[in-house]
Motif scaffolding. Sequence first.
Motif, PDB file in Angstrom:
ATOM      1  N   ASP A  61       0.824  -1.220   0.000  1.00  0.00           N
ATOM      2  CA  ASP A  61       0.000   0.000   0.000  1.00  0.00           C
ATOM      3  C   ASP A  61       0.858   1.270   0.000  1.00  0.00           C
ATOM      4  N   LEU A  62       2.098   1.144   0.446  1.00  0.00           N
ATOM      5  CA  LEU A  62       2.976   2.321   0.469  1.00  0.00           C
ATOM      6  C   LEU A  62       3.751   2.450  -0.834  1.00  0.00           C
ATOM      7  N   CYS A  63       3.962   1.311  -1.480  1.00  0.00           N
ATOM      8  CA  CYS A  63       4.690   1.268  -2.754  1.00  0.00           C
ATOM      9  C   CYS A  63       3.809   0.535  -3.757  1.00  0.00           C
ATOM     10  N   PRO A  64       2.847   1.241  -4.358  1.00  0.00           N
ATOM     11  CA  PRO A  64       1.903   0.563  -5.249  1.00  0.00           C
ATOM     12  C   PRO A  64       2.598  -0.016  -6.481  1.00  0.00           C
ATOM     13  N   ASP A  65       1.890  -0.896  -7.129  1.00  0.00           N
ATOM     14  CA  ASP A  65       2.421  -1.592  -8.303  1.00  0.00           C
ATOM     15  C   ASP A  65       2.800  -0.585  -9.405  1.00  0.00           C
ATOM     16  N   PRO A  66       4.082  -0.535  -9.794  1.00  0.00           N
ATOM     17  CA  PRO A  66       4.480   0.398 -10.865  1.00  0.00           C
ATOM     18  C   PRO A  66       3.771   0.113 -12.184  1.00  0.00           C
ATOM     19  N   ASN A  67       3.286  -1.104 -12.340  1.00  0.00           N
ATOM     20  CA  ASN A  67       2.598  -1.408 -13.591  1.00  0.00           C
ATOM     21  C   ASN A  67       1.256  -0.689 -13.680  1.00  0.00           C
ATOM     22  N   GLN A  68       0.815  -0.073 -12.594  1.00  0.00           N
ATOM     23  CA  GLN A  68      -0.384   0.766 -12.691  1.00  0.00           C
ATOM     24  C   GLN A  68      -0.112   1.929 -13.640  1.00  0.00           C
ATOM     25  N   MET A  69       1.159   2.289 -13.790  1.00  0.00           N
ATOM     26  CA  MET A  69       1.487   3.382 -14.716  1.00  0.00           C
ATOM     27  C   MET A  69       1.440   2.898 -16.165  1.00  0.00           C
ATOM     28  N   PHE A  70       1.862   1.643 -16.378  1.00  0.00           N
ATOM     29  CA  PHE A  70       2.011   1.174 -17.761  1.00  0.00           C
ATOM     30  C   PHE A  70       0.849   0.295 -18.227  1.00  0.00           C
ATOM     31  N   GLN A  71       0.153  -0.288 -17.266  1.00  0.00           N
ATOM     32  CA  GLN A  71      -1.010  -1.143 -17.573  1.00  0.00           C
ATOM     33  C   GLN A  71      -0.679  -2.255 -18.562  1.00  0.00           C
ATOM     34  N   LEU A  72       0.466  -2.906 -18.372  1.00  0.00           N
ATOM     35  CA  LEU A  72       0.854  -3.965 -19.306  1.00  0.00           C
ATOM     36  C   LEU A  72       0.321  -5.302 -18.817  1.00  0.00           C
ATOM     37  N   LYS A  73      -0.303  -6.024 -19.727  1.00  0.00           N
ATOM     38  CA  LYS A  73      -0.848  -7.350 -19.372  1.00  0.00           C
ATOM     39  C   LYS A  73       0.264  -8.272 -18.904  1.00  0.00           C
ATOM     40  N   SER A  74       1.405  -8.171 -19.598  1.00  0.00           N
ATOM     41  CA  SER A  74       2.521  -9.080 -19.302  1.00  0.00           C
ATOM     42  C   SER A  74       3.061  -8.895 -17.889  1.00  0.00           C
ATOM     43  N   LEU A  75       2.835  -7.729 -17.289  1.00  0.00           N
ATOM     44  CA  LEU A  75       3.358  -7.488 -15.939  1.00  0.00           C
ATOM     45  C   LEU A  75       2.259  -7.526 -14.881  1.00  0.00           C
ATOM     46  N   LYS A  76       1.111  -8.033 -15.263  1.00  0.00           N
ATOM     47  CA  LYS A  76       0.006  -8.110 -14.296  1.00  0.00           C
ATOM     48  C   LYS A  76       0.414  -9.012 -13.138  1.00  0.00           C
ATOM     49  N   LEU A  77       0.078  -8.595 -11.939  1.00  0.00           N
ATOM     50  CA  LEU A  77       0.453  -9.378 -10.744  1.00  0.00           C
ATOM     51  C   LEU A  77      -0.128 -10.777 -10.820  1.00  0.00           C
ATOM     52  N   GLN A  78       0.735 -11.759 -10.656  1.00  0.00           N
ATOM     53  CA  GLN A  78       0.232 -13.142 -10.661  1.00  0.00           C
ATOM     54  C   GLN A  78       0.507 -13.752  -9.303  1.00  0.00           C
ATOM     55  N   ILE A  79      -0.523 -14.290  -8.709  1.00  0.00           N
ATOM     56  CA  ILE A  79      -0.318 -14.965  -7.431  1.00  0.00           C
ATOM     57  C   ILE A  79      -0.114 -16.444  -7.749  1.00  0.00           C
ATOM     58  N   LYS A  80       1.041 -16.957  -7.327  1.00  0.00           N
ATOM     59  CA  LYS A  80       1.369 -18.349  -7.674  1.00  0.00           C
ATOM     60  C   LYS A  80       0.578 -19.346  -6.854  1.00  0.00           C
ATOM     61  N   GLY A  81       0.398 -20.553  -7.411  1.00  0.00           N
ATOM     62  CA  GLY A  81      -0.333 -21.690  -6.828  1.00  0.00           C
ATOM     63  C   GLY A  81      -0.640 -21.560  -5.340  1.00  0.00           C
ATOM     64  N   ALA A  82      -1.883 -21.274  -5.038  1.00  0.00           N
ATOM     65  CA  ALA A  82      -2.243 -21.070  -3.636  1.00  0.00           C
ATOM     66  C   ALA A  82      -2.038 -22.360  -2.866  1.00  0.00           C
ATOM     67  N   GLN A  83      -1.604 -22.191  -1.627  1.00  0.00           N
ATOM     68  CA  GLN A  83      -1.319 -23.299  -0.718  1.00  0.00           C
ATOM     69  C   GLN A  83      -2.526 -24.235  -0.607  1.00  0.00           C
ATOM     70  N   LYS A  84      -3.713 -23.619  -0.528  1.00  0.00           N
ATOM     71  CA  LYS A  84      -4.921 -24.403  -0.294  1.00  0.00           C
ATOM     72  C   LYS A  84      -5.190 -25.315  -1.503  1.00  0.00           C
ATOM     73  N   ASP A  85      -4.974 -24.782  -2.713  1.00  0.00           N
ATOM     74  CA  ASP A  85      -5.215 -25.591  -3.913  1.00  0.00           C
ATOM     75  C   ASP A  85      -4.290 -26.794  -3.915  1.00  0.00           C
ATOM     76  N   LEU A  86      -3.028 -26.554  -3.548  1.00  0.00           N
ATOM     77  CA  LEU A  86      -2.057 -27.660  -3.536  1.00  0.00           C
ATOM     78  C   LEU A  86      -2.525 -28.750  -2.576  1.00  0.00           C
ATOM     79  N   LEU A  87      -2.967 -28.313  -1.429  1.00  0.00           N
ATOM     80  CA  LEU A  87      -3.361 -29.248  -0.388  1.00  0.00           C
ATOM     81  C   LEU A  87      -4.636 -29.995  -0.794  1.00  0.00           C
ATOM     82  N   ASP A  88      -5.593 -29.260  -1.338  1.00  0.00           N
ATOM     83  CA  ASP A  88      -6.858 -29.891  -1.724  1.00  0.00           C
ATOM     84  C   ASP A  88      -6.625 -30.966  -2.770  1.00  0.00           C
ATOM     85  N   TYR A  89      -5.807 -30.625  -3.784  1.00  0.00           N
ATOM     86  CA  TYR A  89      -5.561 -31.604  -4.840  1.00  0.00           C
ATOM     87  C   TYR A  89      -4.862 -32.825  -4.262  1.00  0.00           C
TER      88      TYR A  89
END
Length: 1004
Positions: A552-580
Motif C-alpha cells: 500500500d505504500l509502494c503501489p504496483d508500478p505497472n499501474q502506470m504502464f497497464q501492461l498485461k505481461s506485468l500483471k500481478l500473478q499470485i502463484k499456486g495457492a497453498q490451499k489448492d495444492l493441499l486440496d488436490y
Amino acid sequence: MESNEISSHLAQHFSLQGTLSPLAGELDLNYKLDADQGDRFIVKVSRDPETIASIPFQEALLLHLKNSDFKGKIPAIIPNLKGSYKSAIDMNGVVCVLRVFQWMDGRLWAKTNPVLSDLRHGLGNHLGQITQNLQGFTHPFAHRNFEWDLSQCLWVTEHLHLFNASELALINPFINAFKTHQKAYNTLPKSVIHNDANDHNIIVSHALIQPEIIGLIDYGDACYSQTINDLAIACTYGIMDTENPLAACLPIIKGYHESNPLSEQELLHLFHLIGMRLVVSLTKAAMNKKEHPENKYLFISEKPAWKLLEKWSGVNAKLAYYAFRKACNYKAHPNLTKFEAWVKKQSFSLSHLFPDQKKQDAIHLDLSVSSLWIENEAAFNDLTYFQYKIERLQETHPNKIIAGGYLEPRPLYTSEDYDIPSDQGPINRCVHLGVDFWLPSKTPVHALLDGTVVMALDRKGEKEYGGFVILEHRFSNDSFYTLYGHLDPASIAAHKVGDALKKDALIGKLGSKENNGNWAPHLHFQILLDLLDYTEDFPGVQTYQSQELWADLCPDPNQMFQLKSLKLQIKGAQKDLLDYRKKHLGKSMSIQYQEPLNIVRGHGAYLIDQNGQKYLDTVNNVAHVGHEHPRVVKAGQQQMAVLNTNTRYLHSNLNKAAKALIDTLPKGLEVVHFVNSGSEANELALRMAYTLTGSKEVIASEHGYHGNTNTTIGVSSYKFNGKGGQGQPENTHLIPMPDAFRGNYRGENTGSLYAQEVQKAIASIHEQGKTLGGFIIEPIISCGGQVPLPKDFLPLAYQAVRAAGGLCISDEVQTGCGRMGTHFWGFELYGVIPDIVTIGKPLGNGHPVAAVVCTQEVAQKFANGMEFFNTFGGNPVSCAIASETLSVIKEEKLQENAKQVGRYLIQALKALQKDFPIIKDVRGHGLFVGIELLSDQQTPLAKEAEYLANRMKDLGILMSTDGPDHNVLKIKPPMVFSFEQANRLLQSLRKILKEDFLSVPKTL
Ligand SMILES: Cc1ncc(COP(=O)(O)O)c(C=O)c1O
C-alpha cells in the motif's frame, strides 16, 4: 499482624474465613483469600484517600458492565452482610475500606509464556468490548485529575530532572510529539475506559497451548478520557520484551478494532501515546524509587519499559501509523485510493521511460523463489552467466523489455543486510517492491512526468543500489515519488536535491555491475507514496510478513504502464495444492505440520518456502552435503544432458562411483550393486542372505525400520507392529531394542545381555528346526529414537550370527557417509565388519541412488545364474551424482565438520539438560543426535516433543520426532550444518523449553 486483623474483619463483615496470602499492589493492600468453604477471593484494603474516593465510581462501573451486553468476565464484587459492597474498618487507628471480589481463575499475562499473536488479538478484542459496553456510562469521579490519565500526561515535564541526558534523549521526542498533536488529540472521542490493561491486570486462561483472555482486573485507574488511550496502554504492556514491538502490537490493534472500531484520526495518535505511556510509567517509577525503594511492585516494569522505549524510538512514526491503519483494514496510506484513481487516467509508456529502446511491451521474467529460470545460488550469483541468460532471453523477444518483480519473493538477497531479527527468529527481506527492467548498462532512463529531485546519490556496496535517484511528483494536490536504482553514479552526479526535471528529461543511465552493487545491469523502478523520513536510502525489498503494508505504500508500478505481461500473478495457492493432494495423492502419504509447508527451494542447511521464508533444516539427512549442492547438481545435469542408460553397457561413471564407495569401506567389502532406494538396497541384501544361506529366517531389532517393500516391511517392527501393521511375520525374529537408556537392560555393560537375546533368537529358530538366514540392524536405531547400540553388543551379536551360519547386514541408510563424524560408517563405531552394507539416502544428496556393498564371496554365491537387472540402478546419471557426493564429502571435509559440530552440539545439549529436567537423555554420534523427553517418573512426553517441534517451526527451525513413544527429537541436518547454525538451534531450544507447556513440572 495485619492479616490477622483483616481476617477478623472479613469474618465480621463478610462471614468469610480462610487463609490470606498477600499480593502485589501499588496503593491498596491486596490479598488472596482461600476461603474455608472452598471459594477464592481477592481482598482489597484501601487506605489511600483518593482510592477510597474512587470506590463508588468503580462500584458503579462494575455494576454497569455486569448489566451490559459485555460477554467477558469482570471482577464480581461481593456484598457484605449488610448488602453493601464495602466495609469501613479501623486499621491501627486509620479508617480503611475493605472490599471483597470473586477470584478470577486463570493466570497473569505477566506469567504467561509464550505470548503469541492470538493472545494479543484476544486482548485487544476484549478491551474493545469493555469500552463498547461503557459507551454512555459516566460518573462524576471519572473526570478527576489523575496522573495516570494520558490526556493529563504533561505533568511529567516537572520531573525531568530525575533523568540523565541519554534517558531524556528518549523521553523528550515523545513529550514534544504529544504537545504538537495535543490540539487534535483533544478532539478525539472520549469515554470511560479501564485505563490500566497492564500485564499484571490481565487474566489469561490456564490452557498452556492457545490460552485465551479471561478478563481484566483492577478497575481502580478507570477514568473518562480519550478512548484510544486504553488501547495505547494495552499495547505498551502487550509488547514489552518483544524483538519487534511494532509487529507485536498489530494483533492487539486489529482485535480492538474488530470490537470497537477505531477512526483514522484516532490511529494518528496511537504511536506517540504508546511512547507517552512509557514516559509516564518511567517517571512514576523514578519517583517511586526515590520515595519507596522497598516496594518493588512500584517499578516492576522499569527495565523492560526502558528497553521498549529505546526500540519504540527507533520505529518510524509514520510507518507505525500506516501499519496501524492496515491492521484496521484501512488502506495503509491514506492517499492510495486517490493515487490509484489518478494514475488510471494517465497514460505512461515504457518508451517514455526508455526512449532509445523504442519498445512498448514487456516480457515477464520470474525471479521468485520457485522460479526454475533463476537456478541455484551458484548460478544466480555468477553474473556473467546471469547476464548471458538475460541476453539469450532478449534475443528470443527482440521487441520486448525483460521486466518483472513486483511483490515477488526472491532468493537473491543473500547478504546478511537483508536479515532482520523478529519474534519468529531471523526473517529475510526478500519481497521486491518495485519492477526491474533488465536492459544493457548505459541505457538512458527518462522522466515519465515532471518531478523534483529529492535524492540523488551513489549507494556503494555489495547488493546496493549504486546510482540512486528519487523524484517527487505532484498529483491532485499531493505528492508521490518514483525511485530509480542501479544507475551509473557518474550519470546522476549532476543532479542536486531540489532540481526540477521536466517530463522526458534524462534521469541517468543504467550502471554496470561494477558500479551498481554487483548486480547485472537493470533499472529498479519503484513508486512510493511516502519517503518515511528516509534521506539517503529507501528499501526496495521488505519481509513477507510486512508485504501487505508495503504494497500500500509502494503501489504496483505497472499501474502506470497497464501492461498485461506485468500483471500481478499470485502463484499456486497453498490451499489448492493441499486440496488436490488430499484428493488425488495416496492418502497414507503423511504431511507434516498443521499448516503444511510449501517448500520450493533448498540451499545448504536451509529449505525455503514459496514466500521466501527460510527454515533451518535439522531433519534432512538426505540432502547430505547440503540442499541442492551446486557441484552435485551440475554433475547430474551434465551427465543427464549427454547419456542416461542402464548398466548393460560399460560406463566409466559406474566404475568410478563403485570405486569411490569401496575406497571408504574396510577391506573385504568390495563388490557393489547399485539400486534406487534404501528399501531396494535392503530388499536385495536380504535376498542375498536368503540365496546364500537357503534360509529366510531373519533376526531384527524391535522398533527397527528398513524400508517400504514387502520384505523390508517384514523385518521392520516399527511398521508391522505399528498402526495398520499386520504383525510379526513368522520368519522374522525380534530382539528387544538394544537401548541401554530405557530398554530391557539398562546402563553400561548391557551389550552382552542384548547379544544374548540374539543367541536366544537363534536358539528359537533352531528349536523350530530351521536355520538362520541373516541379521539386520542399524548402527544407531533411528526410528527407535536415535538409539546407539551398547558397547560390545554388535561384536558379540555378529559372532553369534556367524556361528549360526547367518549373514550380518548393516543398514547404513541413515548413518552412513561420514555422518558419525569419527567414522565414515556406523558399524565402524563398534569395530565390526558386516558381510553386507546397505546405503541409501545420503549417497545421491536427494537423487534416488542407493547401493549394496558385499564381500567377493557373497557376491559370487549370489550370482547363481539368475540375472540381477535393474533398469535404473547404476545408471550414468545416478553414478555421476553418487561420485560427486562422495567427492564433496571428502573435499569439503564434511565428516570432520560432523565430528566437530556434532561434538559441540551434544555437549551443549547436555548442558541444556541440566537446566531443563524434561530432557532425560542426549545421545548420538556426529550429526546424528537424539533428545529424549521424559517426566521424572519416566513417562514419555510425546505431546511435549510435538509441541517443541511445532514451536521450533514457528521460529524457522525444522525438527522431527520419533521413537516408539514419539518422545525423541531427532537432529540429523545436512552435513554442512555449522557452529553458528548449531548455536541458533540451541538458543531456540532454550527459549522454547522455558515456555509454560514445557516448563510446568512433569509429575505424570
Ligand atoms: C534405516 C533405514 N533403512 C531403509 C530405509 C528405506 O529407504 P528408502 O526410503 O530410500 O527406501 C530408511 C528410510 O527412511 C531407513 O531409515
